[in-house]
Scaffold this motif. Sequence first.
Motif, PDB file in Angstrom:
ATOM      1  N   UNK A  69      -3.359 -14.880  -9.249  1.00 47.35           N
ATOM      2  CA  UNK A  69      -2.940 -14.674  -7.879  1.00 47.35           C
ATOM      3  C   UNK A  69      -2.541 -13.256  -7.581  1.00 47.35           C
ATOM      4  N   UNK A  70      -2.015 -12.559  -8.592  1.00 51.51           N
ATOM      5  CA  UNK A  70      -1.605 -11.193  -8.320  1.00 51.51           C
ATOM      6  C   UNK A  70      -2.823 -10.338  -7.966  1.00 51.51           C
ATOM      7  N   UNK A  71      -4.018 -10.809  -8.329  1.00 49.14           N
ATOM      8  CA  UNK A  71      -5.235 -10.124  -7.893  1.00 49.14           C
ATOM      9  C   UNK A  71      -5.305 -10.142  -6.366  1.00 49.14           C
ATOM     10  N   UNK A  72      -5.021 -11.300  -5.790  1.00 51.34           N
ATOM     11  CA  UNK A  72      -4.980 -11.439  -4.331  1.00 51.34           C
ATOM     12  C   UNK A  72      -4.086 -10.392  -3.707  1.00 51.34           C
ATOM     13  N   UNK A  73      -2.877 -10.308  -4.254  1.00 47.41           N
ATOM     14  CA  UNK A  73      -1.861  -9.418  -3.681  1.00 47.41           C
ATOM     15  C   UNK A  73      -2.308  -7.970  -3.772  1.00 47.41           C
ATOM     16  N   UNK A  74      -2.802  -7.573  -4.954  1.00 46.35           N
ATOM     17  CA  UNK A  74      -3.194  -6.180  -5.144  1.00 46.35           C
ATOM     18  C   UNK A  74      -4.360  -5.810  -4.228  1.00 46.35           C
ATOM     19  N   UNK A  75      -5.366  -6.679  -4.184  1.00 43.32           N
ATOM     20  CA  UNK A  75      -6.539  -6.348  -3.371  1.00 43.32           C
ATOM     21  C   UNK A  75      -6.191  -6.398  -1.886  1.00 43.32           C
ATOM     22  N   UNK A  76      -5.313  -7.340  -1.508  1.00 39.01           N
ATOM     23  CA  UNK A  76      -4.884  -7.411  -0.121  1.00 39.01           C
ATOM     24  C   UNK A  76      -4.194  -6.115   0.290  1.00 39.01           C
ATOM     25  N   UNK A  77      -3.300  -5.622  -0.549  1.00 31.88           N
ATOM     26  CA  UNK A  77      -2.590  -4.383  -0.220  1.00 31.88           C
ATOM     27  C   UNK A  77      -3.546  -3.197  -0.114  1.00 31.88           C
ATOM     28  N   UNK A  78      -4.534  -3.161  -1.014  1.00 29.91           N
ATOM     29  CA  UNK A  78      -5.503  -2.061  -0.947  1.00 29.91           C
ATOM     30  C   UNK A  78      -6.308  -2.141   0.340  1.00 29.91           C
ATOM     31  N   UNK A  79      -6.723  -3.356   0.703  1.00 29.05           N
ATOM     32  CA  UNK A  79      -7.556  -3.526   1.889  1.00 29.05           C
ATOM     33  C   UNK A  79      -6.763  -3.173   3.144  1.00 29.05           C
ATOM     34  N   UNK A  80      -5.535  -3.674   3.232  1.00 25.91           N
ATOM     35  CA  UNK A  80      -4.714  -3.338   4.402  1.00 25.91           C
ATOM     36  C   UNK A  80      -4.366  -1.847   4.408  1.00 25.91           C
ATOM     37  N   UNK A  81      -4.109  -1.298   3.215  1.00 26.68           N
ATOM     38  CA  UNK A  81      -3.815   0.133   3.115  1.00 26.68           C
ATOM     39  C   UNK A  81      -4.982   0.946   3.661  1.00 26.68           C
ATOM     40  N   UNK A  82      -6.194   0.535   3.311  1.00 27.23           N
ATOM     41  CA  UNK A  82      -7.387   1.230   3.795  1.00 27.23           C
ATOM     42  C   UNK A  82      -7.471   1.129   5.317  1.00 27.23           C
ATOM     43  N   UNK A  83      -7.181  -0.048   5.833  1.00 19.41           N
ATOM     44  CA  UNK A  83      -7.211  -0.240   7.292  1.00 19.41           C
ATOM     45  C   UNK A  83      -6.200   0.697   7.976  1.00 19.41           C
ATOM     46  N   UNK A  84      -4.993   0.772   7.406  1.00 22.24           N
ATOM     47  CA  UNK A  84      -3.970   1.692   7.949  1.00 22.24           C
ATOM     48  C   UNK A  84      -4.502   3.137   7.967  1.00 22.24           C
ATOM     49  N   UNK A  85      -5.065   3.577   6.825  1.00 23.86           N
ATOM     50  CA  UNK A  85      -5.582   4.953   6.734  1.00 23.86           C
ATOM     51  C   UNK A  85      -6.627   5.209   7.811  1.00 23.86           C
ATOM     52  N   UNK A  86      -7.549   4.268   7.946  1.00 23.99           N
ATOM     53  CA  UNK A  86      -8.655   4.463   8.885  1.00 23.99           C
ATOM     54  C   UNK A  86      -8.153   4.497  10.324  1.00 23.99           C
ATOM     55  N   UNK A  87      -7.198   3.611  10.640  1.00 26.04           N
ATOM     56  CA  UNK A  87      -6.657   3.598  12.004  1.00 26.04           C
ATOM     57  C   UNK A  87      -5.942   4.917  12.282  1.00 26.04           C
ATOM     58  N   UNK A  88      -5.176   5.389  11.313  1.00 26.42           N
ATOM     59  CA  UNK A  88      -4.429   6.633  11.517  1.00 26.42           C
ATOM     60  C   UNK A  88      -5.352   7.841  11.596  1.00 26.42           C
ATOM     61  N   UNK A  89      -6.555   7.730  10.975  1.00 25.98           N
ATOM     62  CA  UNK A  89      -7.536   8.820  11.096  1.00 25.98           C
ATOM     63  C   UNK A  89      -8.291   8.721  12.419  1.00 25.98           C
ATOM     64  N   UNK A  90      -8.000   7.683  13.194  1.00 30.64           N
ATOM     65  CA  UNK A  90      -8.607   7.590  14.514  1.00 30.64           C
ATOM     66  C   UNK A  90      -9.858   6.727  14.622  1.00 30.64           C
ATOM     67  N   UNK A  91     -10.145   5.929  13.587  1.00 31.45           N
ATOM     68  CA  UNK A  91     -11.333   5.067  13.660  1.00 31.45           C
ATOM     69  C   UNK A  91     -11.205   4.101  14.839  1.00 31.45           C
ATOM     70  N   UNK A  92     -12.287   3.882  15.553  1.00 31.27           N
ATOM     71  CA  UNK A  92     -12.242   2.978  16.709  1.00 31.27           C
ATOM     72  C   UNK A  92     -12.348   1.528  16.243  1.00 31.27           C
TER      73      UNK A  92
END
Length: 651
Positions: A69-92
């Motif tokens: 299950x900790x795989x879920x948590x780690x990958x979820x955080x990476x995926x959401x982290x990526x989304x945060x980065x992209x939004x902050x870089x201005x991705x539409x």
Amino acid sequence: MKLLLGILLIVGSSVATHFISSDDLQKVFVRYIKNEASENDLQIVQDALAIYWPVSSAPQSQNKRRPGESVDCLICRSAFGALFDLVREGASDQTLIGSVSQLCASLGFVTPRACRGIIELNIPILTHIIKTTPQALPRTFCGLVLQRGDDPSFCPYDDPRFEWTVNLPRRSNRRMKRDSESRNTPLTIAVISEAHIDPLYEANGVADCNEPTCCRKGQTPRTQTYEFTGESLIEDGVTRINNKDMLNLGIATEIRNRTKVKQVDRRNSPPAGFWGDYRNCDTPLWAYDDAVQRVASAHRNVDLVYYMGDSIDHHVWETTYELINDVNAHVIDKMRKEFGNNVLVLPSIGNHESQPTNQFAPNTVRGEKLNTTWLYEGLARKWDFYLSAEAKASVRERGAFAMRVRPGLRVISMNNNVAFKSNWWLVYDPLDAKRHLEWLVRELHKAELADDKVHILAHIPPGVHDFTYTWTREYNSIVTRFASTIAGEFTGHTHGDEFKIFYSLENGRPVSVAWGAGSVTAYTNYNLNYKIATIEPRSFEPTNFVSYIYNLTEANLTPNVRPRWFQLYDLRSAFGLRDLSPASMDALVRRMATERNRHLIGLYSKFLLKMSDRRWPYCNDWCKIDNLCRSVVTVLWRREKCEELRRLFWF
Ligand SMILES: *[C@@H]1O[C@H](CO)[C@@H](O)[C@H](O)[C@H]1NC(C)=O
Ligand SMILES: *[C@@H]1O[C@H](CO)[C@@H](O)[C@H](O)[C@H]1NC(C)=O
Ligand SMILES: *[C@@H]1O[C@H](CO)[C@@H](O)[C@H](O)[C@H]1NC(C)=O
């Protein structure tokens, strides 16, 4: 460029093992989505998803740990982290929808259409929250959706905004006297829940399809299944190195090797049943209509109907405002048609009513595709016939209402979907859930001062893992404080037919019971049911529940004949109960856990599973004690009562 910055190569054993941290995986995801991925990045994404796949497709269980299950948590955080980065870089939003859908589709376990749908519906909300909420963090989103009932330290988020308390008014001695006009004959209440109507249901359609929910016109059969035999491998999916959780990419090859693709033999998947289907299918319109007609015609003495919510289907990737509006209107119009104008119908809102599913924004959020106002205003209009002007105003504001329905009895219909762990808006404003509880306290206090009793209607029962900890703790203290005013709680959501006992957090005494409704949907593997409650006319406490079901296997043998409803149980006589007080119900669950021949605990599971051919025969002792355990947990992570029952049961 240090492309493999975070990747350690450990050549110790005979196998090479690659580890990657959540932060580095996040950077790889960002490059992947921006089409800047190197060969190595592509390999990492593929490996990470190969590891994620078996974890995320393993059957869900409320309390039992799934391997890795900790795989879920780690990958979820990476995926959401990526989304945060992209939004902050201005991705539409459009860019994100396109590329995240593609990533989702490459996983292969939902169709590209389902991926696109679910992402298109949710991205505008997620990006809005990321842009407007400085305190929002990837770990908060992941900690909420992956929250576990048995482990407070799993995938933790430590956002202080989530800790709050609701002030409770002191008890006052000055009370109004109850009007003496209250009647002496008991009230009869029909409890109906979970219509989950699929207006596009196709009898004889595809019940085993390649999407998460089936039986809808136009769906195509599943052609492949996967058989995975590497559970023990994923347990090592995440390792702690230098105080950092690292994903072990080295197991990806072996995981692929342990995954066998099997062709589905369609002869083993019969078509969708006429009256519904035990598989991942929602309710045909005519099955809902049959249920309502049956309740109204078989129980002419019904005074009130409580409808516990979730009218909308589970095709969550293609919900539309139009279908939701149509179905919400049908659900209430059908009840009025069958019960007539003299029976009051009181509904509550389920987590499936919103667009997209589960998303309930605070009423200050007004934007298109973001607000929930459209739902509340729509329901206030659809429920117009039944609600007072004040109640309707309250529905428009918060999707909840309080109304005096009889001399001495008020109904408070809550909207506790706001505190559901899958509601992203919790991250935007965790205090919205608090404001809903403050409103509940005000309404309960008004009732207390007027010496009225209250029935609380709330779609989701608190307990195992659906709400934030704070919400469950505060709700419990409200129920404890107003125990002498609350004559009954009615809930839905779980589809199983279960009750929940509330215990005071201070002294452990049983203070209240929430009566689950069950469901008029077969989703999934259940028979349909409804209940008739008998209510004592002065205390307004339930004195009995009788549940009615039909056997869906049998009903589908004769599509032209209406289902044969029959009484499954009469609660008082089935369990030999003198009354249904919290103390009696507490004594009952203890009897169930200790009784030698295990007859009573067997009955409880038989009723909970509604004697479904797909569930009941498979419910062994572990399943029985799990079912019973859920009846005594109403505060997240407070499992003392459950552990006590387990000990009694096994020893
Ligand atoms: C896959 O598994 C089989 C049986 O366990 C083994 O013989 C084979 O070498 C494995 N192949 C790879 C590529 O790991
Ligand atoms: C709420 O959202 C709906 C659907 O996008 C939109 O039609 C409506 O105008 C919005 N309401 C407000 C008050 O912005
Ligand atoms: C339901 O009906 C089917 C078909 O008649 C029958 O085989 C099955 O035993 C019934 N299930 C129960 C629990 O009675």
